[in-house]
Design an enzyme around this catalytic site. Structure first.
Site, short mmCIF file in Angstrom:
data_model
loop_
_atom_site.label_atom_id
_atom_site.label_comp_id
_atom_site.label_asym_id
_atom_site.label_seq_id
_atom_site.Cartn_x
_atom_site.Cartn_y
_atom_site.Cartn_z
N ALA A 148 0.83 -1.21 0.00
CA ALA A 148 0.00 0.00 0.00
C ALA A 148 0.86 1.25 0.00
O ALA A 148 0.57 2.23 -0.70
CB ALA A 148 -0.93 -0.01 1.21
N TYR A 149 1.94 1.22 0.77
CA TYR A 149 2.88 2.35 0.78
C TYR A 149 3.46 2.56 -0.61
O TYR A 149 3.46 3.68 -1.13
CB TYR A 149 3.99 2.07 1.79
CG TYR A 149 5.12 3.07 1.75
CD1 TYR A 149 5.07 4.23 2.51
CD2 TYR A 149 6.24 2.86 0.95
CE1 TYR A 149 6.10 5.16 2.48
CE2 TYR A 149 7.28 3.78 0.90
CZ TYR A 149 7.21 4.93 1.67
OH TYR A 149 8.22 5.85 1.63
#
Length: 237
Positions: A148-149
């Site tokens: 997600a980062y």
């Protein structure tokens, strides 16, 4: 230096704090956003930095910050989007909320600030005005534990290209994409050696290399739409 301040989001710690300190050394007025009160903030305030609390994890928080920013200054020389959240992926029921928070911090906040603070950049009397996104080496590589980062930082890369096209020629928009350049105080020697081995330059250089890149972008009036890697040749490993 410009008398219009430079906004640095997430400027209270690590890379952001180093860049703020160096800008202040150069005589540049600075406004920083911060998520929570830290001991370092008082030292920055004593040096003249203006500090604004900000919660970028919600759209309402972003707009609240923008309102207080506009009450604080009538112009900006540059915006440096440094605020970030290095959160690992979650496998429990919070996974969606985790992704949404990273999206808001890494993409929605820069997007809305770029749109709604453009009037502050336009009001600057300096011949050059900049927006600089701090992205990440992993946005091109992906990450097994921080998907997600990495995805939201890749989205920030893309926003760099879009805003560069949108705001040319009056505002330059670029990104800096670091690999690991700083260690934590509790990193052991084994981790340090592993980190050094990841780049061709075989070192962890410290935050100065990021300020050098930031300074280059602030001083060069013919670069826009660029995503500058600062990875020590790691992409060639």
């Amino acid at each position: 230096m410009s008398q219009s301040p430079i906004l640095v989001t997430g400027g209270a710690q690590r890379l952001g704090r180093h860049c703020v300190e160096r800008l202040l050394d150069d005589g540049q007025p600075v406004i920083i956003s911060y998520r929570r009160e830290r001991e370092s903030l008082e030292a920055l305030r004593r040096r003249g930095a203006v500090t604004l609390a900000a919660d970028f994890s919600s759209e309402a928080g972003i707009h609240d910050f923008l309102a207080r920013l506009k009450a604080q200054t009538s112009s900006l020389r540059a915006i440096v989007h440094n605020a970030s959240d290095w959160a690992p992926d979650s496998l429990d029921d919070d996974a969606g909320a985790n992704f949404e928070r990273l999206f808001r911090v890494h993409m929605q906040a820069p997007y809305l600030i770029n749109l709604h603070a453009r009037e502050l950049l336009d009001a600057c009397q300096e011949p050059q005005r900049d927006i600089i996104h701090m992205t990440d080496y992993v946005s091109q590589k992906g990450s097994r534990k921080h998907a997600a980062y990495a995805a939201t930082k890749a989205g920030l890369d893309n926003l760099t290209l879009s805003f560069a096209a949108m705001y040319a020629p009056s505002i330059q928009v670029n990104a800096i994409a670091p690999a690991l350049v700083m260690l934590n105080d509790d990193d052991d020697e084994a981790y340090v050696e592993k980190a050094k081995a990841k780049s061709l330059m075989a070192k962890v250089p410290g935050p100065g290399v990021i300020y050098q890149t930031l300074r280059y972008l602030l001083d060069n009036d013919f670069v826009t739409g660029a995503i500058l890697p600062v990875d020590g040749g790691r992409h060639l490993r």
